[in-house]
Write a protein that holds these residues in place. Structure first.
Motif, PDB file in Angstrom:
ATOM      1  N   PHE A  53      15.224   9.782  -3.649  1.00 26.35           N
ATOM      2  CA  PHE A  53      15.814  11.049  -3.225  1.00 26.35           C
ATOM      3  C   PHE A  53      16.596  10.875  -1.931  1.00 26.35           C
ATOM      4  N   ASN A  54      16.012  10.196  -0.954  1.00 26.81           N
ATOM      5  CA  ASN A  54      16.683   9.998   0.333  1.00 26.81           C
ATOM      6  C   ASN A  54      17.953   9.173   0.176  1.00 26.81           C
ATOM      7  N   PHE A  67       4.983   8.814  -5.418  1.00 25.73           N
ATOM      8  CA  PHE A  67       5.717   9.785  -4.620  1.00 25.73           C
ATOM      9  C   PHE A  67       6.525   9.103  -3.525  1.00 25.73           C
ATOM     10  N   GLY A  68       6.019   8.014  -3.005  1.00 24.99           N
ATOM     11  CA  GLY A  68       6.775   7.258  -2.011  1.00 24.99           C
ATOM     12  C   GLY A  68       8.052   6.702  -2.611  1.00 24.99           C
ATOM     13  N   CYS A  69       7.976   6.181  -3.827  1.00 18.13           N
ATOM     14  CA  CYS A  69       9.168   5.665  -4.506  1.00 18.13           C
ATOM     15  C   CYS A  69      10.159   6.790  -4.785  1.00 18.13           C
ATOM     16  N   ALA A  70       9.648   7.934  -5.235  1.00 20.27           N
ATOM     17  CA  ALA A  70      10.524   9.079  -5.509  1.00 20.27           C
ATOM     18  C   ALA A  70      11.226   9.536  -4.239  1.00 20.27           C
ATOM     19  N   ARG A  71      10.511   9.507  -3.137  1.00 23.34           N
ATOM     20  CA  ARG A  71      11.104   9.920  -1.859  1.00 23.34           C
ATOM     21  C   ARG A  71      12.222   8.974  -1.449  1.00 23.34           C
TER      22      ARG A  71
END
Length: 55
Positions: free
Chosen positions: A18-19, A11-15
Motif C-alpha cells: 500500500f505504501n 498485514f506488514g506485507c500489505a502495508r
C-alpha cells in the motif's frame, strides 16, 4: 502465537505494498502525470460483493 505472527506478517506485507502504491501515485501527481481510476469506478460490480444485499 503462530497465528498472531502470521497475521502480523501478512498485514506488514500489505502495508508495504500500500505504501509503495501511495508513494507512486503521489510522485506521479507531483510530476503532473495523469492517474487513471479506470479500475475504481463506483458503479462497477465488486467481484466479492454479496448478492443478497446483506453486508
Amino acid at each position: 502465537m503462530g497465528q498472531q505472527r502470521s497475521l502480523a506478517k501478512a498485514f506488514g506485507c500489505a502495508r508495504v505494498v500500500f505504501n509503495d502504491a501511495l508513494r507512486a501515485r503521489r510522485e506521479a501527481f507531483e510530476a503532473g502525470q495523469r492517474i487513471s481510476n479506470a479500475n475504481c469506478r463506483s458503479d462497477s460490480p465488486r467481484p466479492n460483493a454479496r448478492r443478497n444485499g446483506s453486508g
